[in-house]
Design an enzyme around this catalytic site. Structure first.
Site, PDB file in Angstrom:
ATOM      1  N   CYS A 280       0.804  -1.229   0.000  1.00  0.00           N
ATOM      2  CA  CYS A 280       0.000   0.000   0.000  1.00  0.00           C
ATOM      3  C   CYS A 280       0.837   1.280   0.000  1.00  0.00           C
ATOM      4  CB  CYS A 280      -1.036  -0.010   1.117  1.00  0.00           C
ATOM      5  SG  CYS A 280      -0.630  -1.015   2.542  1.00  0.00           S
ATOM      6  N   ARG A 309       8.506 -11.210   4.503  1.00  0.00           N
ATOM      7  CA  ARG A 309       8.422 -11.094   5.962  1.00  0.00           C
ATOM      8  C   ARG A 309       9.300 -12.170   6.581  1.00  0.00           C
ATOM      9  NH1 ARG A 309       1.842 -10.074   6.289  1.00  0.00           N
ATOM     10  NH2 ARG A 309       1.890  -8.270   4.895  1.00  0.00           N
ATOM     11  N   GLN A 327       1.345 -11.497  -3.089  1.00  0.00           N
ATOM     12  CA  GLN A 327       0.031 -10.952  -2.765  1.00  0.00           C
ATOM     13  C   GLN A 327      -0.723 -10.581  -4.024  1.00  0.00           C
ATOM     14  OE1 GLN A 327       0.614  -7.789   0.073  1.00  0.00           O
ATOM     15  NE2 GLN A 327       0.107  -9.193   1.732  1.00  0.00           N
ATOM     16  N   ASP A 329      -2.753  -8.133  -4.770  1.00  0.00           N
ATOM     17  CA  ASP A 329      -3.077  -6.911  -4.033  1.00  0.00           C
ATOM     18  C   ASP A 329      -3.866  -5.919  -4.884  1.00  0.00           C
ATOM     19  OD1 ASP A 329      -3.169  -5.401  -1.791  1.00  0.00           O
ATOM     20  OD2 ASP A 329      -1.020  -5.297  -1.487  1.00  0.00           O
ATOM     21  N   HIS A 331      -5.670  -1.640  -4.490  1.00  0.00           N
ATOM     22  CA  HIS A 331      -6.040  -0.482  -3.681  1.00  0.00           C
ATOM     23  C   HIS A 331      -6.902   0.469  -4.485  1.00  0.00           C
ATOM     24  CE1 HIS A 331      -2.371  -1.976  -1.647  1.00  0.00           C
ATOM     25  NE2 HIS A 331      -3.154  -1.793  -0.598  1.00  0.00           N
ATOM     26  N   LYS A 418     -14.085  -3.141   8.218  1.00  0.00           N
ATOM     27  CA  LYS A 418     -13.779  -4.065   7.119  1.00  0.00           C
ATOM     28  C   LYS A 418     -14.783  -5.198   7.018  1.00  0.00           C
ATOM     29  CE  LYS A 418     -10.606  -6.627  10.089  1.00  0.00           C
ATOM     30  NZ  LYS A 418      -9.444  -7.506  10.172  1.00  0.00           N
ATOM     31  N   HIS A 464      -8.277  -1.165   0.921  1.00  0.00           N
ATOM     32  CA  HIS A 464      -7.373  -2.298   0.671  1.00  0.00           C
ATOM     33  C   HIS A 464      -8.261  -3.496   0.413  1.00  0.00           C
ATOM     34  CE1 HIS A 464      -4.129  -0.152   3.032  1.00  0.00           C
ATOM     35  NE2 HIS A 464      -5.197   0.350   3.609  1.00  0.00           N
TER      36      HIS A 464
END
Lengths: 586, 586
Positions: A280, A309, A327, A329, A331, A418, A464
């Protein structure tokens, strides 16, 4: 130390942990006891012994436990002054219990409860069964041994942890055993090898999977599906690097939050970089690269990219827990008024994607609408009016969609409410997979702006969203859910054409080409093996269709269809086969 | 210090560097001189001065140089004993020249040549012009100032570098100036901004580009093209993480080779990771993940993935030189007998790809067949018989393909011979873009194997290949080559539909949909701007086709075509437009 138990079976499980300690002390009178809490389906207890506890001993321990249970032993609670309690455990040479009492003392506790069963007594909050006759010895099983650090601290002593399960009935234990066998058969590491989907290398390192051609095809098929669904709603792909100066995360606030999990990167200079643990903050920088007006909003980015990670080596497991996480992902940057339609878009994509996997079915999913704890509204950042609107919108969408949903108070992030989507797999395990999260904080931290209808600067809302989430974790879930037998659209190879002898190779190739032209992933298997062997190979790697061709098929321009799921399906024309597959995919 | 010059113009360029030193000493008598070599189109000289040399002074320096040239000054060579030479420059307080003499002395030099022009004399190997009348002052231009470390060492003194160009004729200087203007107009950083292709963020860091939706579309279109061409030759996509334990590179030998350029990665433990600076070692681990027989070969992997190299901050430039490099990578593992057909496949893909860009045309490319230096055959690793066969094969392919090629001896890597493809861009600059390199070493280092027809273990040959190479560098080259006006197949937006007023928006949308259904990237521009303004916007972002629609077009089911390259192309039906675009792409 004992944790609070609430339901009846957990009380039994915890009491059985005490019985486990009794059994171990009987066999290892020198054993120092750690903790013995309740876990899913059972319990564990940690021990330090002079003579190591061996795998072979587990049967003996289980037998001893059953014997103890059959003795109808009472559990009795007493309260002791904390210093008295400490003295008692010092006398018993139980140094870990003494340490726990010291911890409690430093937290201001003055009395300690002790549960005694026969000649064994343990520091414990309870509650416990009144008598072991409440425990069904027939529903008990000691399952395995493992190493565990005292207080989960790698710098402290390593203890031996013994795991067990206990249920109300023998039938439940049988079911559990059956589930274990099934889970073992479906283990994604085993199936991943059989289907040649991914591999690990000692030279590359733990938690860093390498995806083979078939595994990459599987990944790409999932990603294509999601991106195609999203493109319909105006999402556009962007591309970011995997590292950044740490300043990006100092601005976003993640530097503090991720702490130890961040991989730090150093080149030849003093400049400190980090590997991105999420995308993000990078995406905000693309939004910020040009002036935006309300007419440009919503801006919708999507990207499938790896984040890193530093998970602890001991926690890495196949694809379930990795260090390189791909991911899926996305946004969205929008106005508060656009939240509804944008979340609606995301929800449609989630529904369509999981429906294509036959996972979005009644009883197999539920949706958590995570909102503020009404008592802690002050702790949430952002404008309360935006929060009110957003929470209301999320619930309305859940209702309108006819979702099986729950409002979960206090589960919102500090930056926004969320929707989380939970799915139950073929083994009855629940997974949180998809999500849509509102964020009222990050756009402000990065000073993101747009010009509204009146020419004033406003801060956009950020959403997100994840459809599959981490591709690796998602793959581990669906490999086990489908036991490798993926739906047709997702199978790396959708049909294998098998000529009964090499005389029919040309016709076989012809069939493969026709299937490929129709957009299917088809292969020829003309290895010099028997027909039976080649069918077994295709069946083993869970190919949806095996199309066998010989003399008769050439003459009639047909294929003999063998389906992975239904066996022999008869002889049909190539065009019929294509139509049948097309129908199955839609 | 002077370098060896070979051709006439370089002799003149180097003599002009001496004239530059004379002019600077005239204006800054305290100037300490560094070095003054020849470069492309001109020369530079490094100086240390008490009063900084300013941008404004450059005109004055150029004027002074022209005056000196007009004085018909002789250049005279003398040879001095090295100690005498040192004394001379010590007396003149030229500490950098003294250091250079010390360096030469330590290399065993005993005499030094000095070139004297008027009262200026410089340590120099020559050769030089006899007299400045050979230099055409009208073809001289001092171009710019820059900082430069003495001996390129960041820990040494920073000097001022003055750059100049000089040609044989005034016309050549005019052409050079014209090229500069053109290059500035085509600068990929400028066009990248105009076309909104990529951006940089101070928070993310230098050399780490972020690609916007349009830039990502451009990247993806290139990658799709290459991967589609390669898939026809049996290449399969694989996926690897961006980090590895350093052991992988210790095995491959890259740990030593890449040294400082490697980004080191550390998590919470002592385990040392590195960011991959190339992909081949990872790909060997996928090959090695299962047993291979000669029947499985060739194994062909492709992957577009980012590698990371710690380029020095001062060397980073737009997309030309970055730290996050997206490689269109691919590796083949094959038997020595398969080298020919595999290189042939790669060459076909290169030819087809660059033909689609109209860059593979006579006079605009050449191929380097890089082989061993016949005198240094021993230095090459691997089996000499394999080398002989491979070198012969590469030349045969170049010949058979009718390539404009040169055999370049001594240019092979120590691990194998290669084909490099050089392309000339619209500004006449040459770029090495595509390559196919044989590797007899890495498979052995990783112990890769296959079982041959006789059941014996053999080591496969590896072929590294790049079609576009680094996507970032490739983009910088083609953005400047096309000045942003990409061929139709590559344009992020291929057609923009512009309704003359909002009455015709629905028809406009209809046209956009029809184009999209035919597989084209089309957009509607119904912004509340004049028609003229919207056409100028589309023209500025180099959209190949602007399709204007109004009353007449609705009635006739047509579009009024305006082409980026040819202007007004008249009114045609939508179907004709689609057919026209399809033809242009094939």
């Amino acid at each position: 130390m004992c944790s609070n138990q609430t339901n009846e079976i957990d009380v039994k499980r915890h009491s059985t942990a005490h019985v486990l300690a009794m059994a171990v002390l009987d066999l290892h009178p020198d054993a120092k006891l750690g903790i013995g809490p309740v876990i899913d389906d059972g319990f564990y207890y940690d021990f330090e012994t002079k003579e190591p506890i061996t795998e072979d001993e587990l049967k003996k321990i289980e037998k001893k436990m059953k014997k103890l249970i059959s003795q109808n032993i009472d559990f009795e609670k007493t309260e002791l002054d904390i210093d008295e309690a400490k003295e008692k455990f010092e006398n018993e040479n139980q140094k870990y219990k003494v340490e726990l009492i010291d911890d409690l003392k430093s937290e201001g506790e003055e009395t300690i409860s002790i549960y005694t069963s026969k000649d064994f007594s343990d520091l414990c909050r309870g509650p416990h069964v009144k008598n072991t006759k409440e425990i069904n010895a027939k529903a008990l099983k000691i399952t395995r041994l493992a190493g565990a650090y005292w207080k989960s601290d790698e710098d402290r002593e390593q203890l031996t942890r013994i795991y067990g399960v206990i249920f109300e009935t023998k039938e439940e234990l049988d079911e559990y055993n059956q589930r274990l066998i099934e889970a073992k058969k479906r283990d994604h590491r085993k199936i991943g090898k059989e289907l040649d989907l991914f591999t690990f290398s000692d030279l590359v390192g733990a938690g860093l999977p390498l995806f083979t051609p078939k595994g990459t095809l599987l990944r790409d098929t999932i990603v294509d599906k999601i991106q195609t669904l999203q493109a319909k709603h105006g999402y556009e792909k962007v591309t970011i690097p995997h590292i950044t100066k740490k300043e990006l995360y100092e601005t976003s606030g993640h530097w503090e939050k991720f702490g130890d999990e961040l991989f730090k990167v150093k080149g030849q200079t003093d400049q400190e970089f980090v590997m991105k643990p999420m995308n993000c903050p990078h995406h905000t920088q693309i939004y910020a690269s040009t002036q935006r007006s309300y007419r440009d909003l919503p801006v919708r980015y999507m990207e499938t990219t790896m984040v890193y990670r530093d998970e602890q080596a001991g926690e890495l497991l196949g694809l379930s827990r990795v260090r390189a996480i791909s991911q899926d992902d996305g946004h969205v940057f929008c106005t508060p008024q656009q939240i509804e339609s944008e979340v609606q878009n995301i929800v449609s994509v989630i529904r369509e994607f999981y429906t294509s996997l036959d996972m979005f079915t009644e009883g197999n999913y539920w949706v958590s609408v995570s909102v503020r704890d009404p008592k802690e509204v002050d702790k949430c950042l952002g404008n309360p009016k935006d929060w009110d609107l957003a929470e209301k919108t999320l619930e309305e969408i859940a209702k309108k969609e006819g979702f099986n949903y729950k409002i979960v108070e206090g589960e919102a992030a500090f930056y926004g409410p969320k929707l989380d989507f939970m799915f139950t797999d073929a083994l009855g395990r629940e997974w949180q997979l998809a999500t849509a999260q509102l964020d009222f904080v990050m756009p402000e931290r990065f000073g993101l702006e747009y010009t509204d209808e009146n020419g004033d600067k406003q801060t956009p809302v950020m959403i997100h969203r994840a459809i599959a989430g981490s591709l690796e974790r998602f793959l581990s879930v669906i490999i086990e859910h489908f036991a490798g037998a993926f739906p047709l659209w997702l199978s790396p190879v959708q049909a294998v054409v098998i000529p009964v002898s090499d005389k029919f190779d040309d016709y076989g190739k012809n069939v493969v080409e026709k299937l490929q032209q129709a957009g299917f992933r088809a292969e020829l298997d003309n290895d010099s093996e028997t027909l039976g062997k080649r069918i077994r190979v295709a069946q083993k790697v869970k190919t949806p269709y095996m199309l066998i061709v010989g003399e008769k098929e050439i003459t009639d321009n047909t294929v003999a269809v063998r389906s992975r799921d239904n066996g022999d399906e008869g002889v049909i024309s190539i065009d019929e086969m294509i139509a049948k597959m097309q129908e199955e995919i839609i």
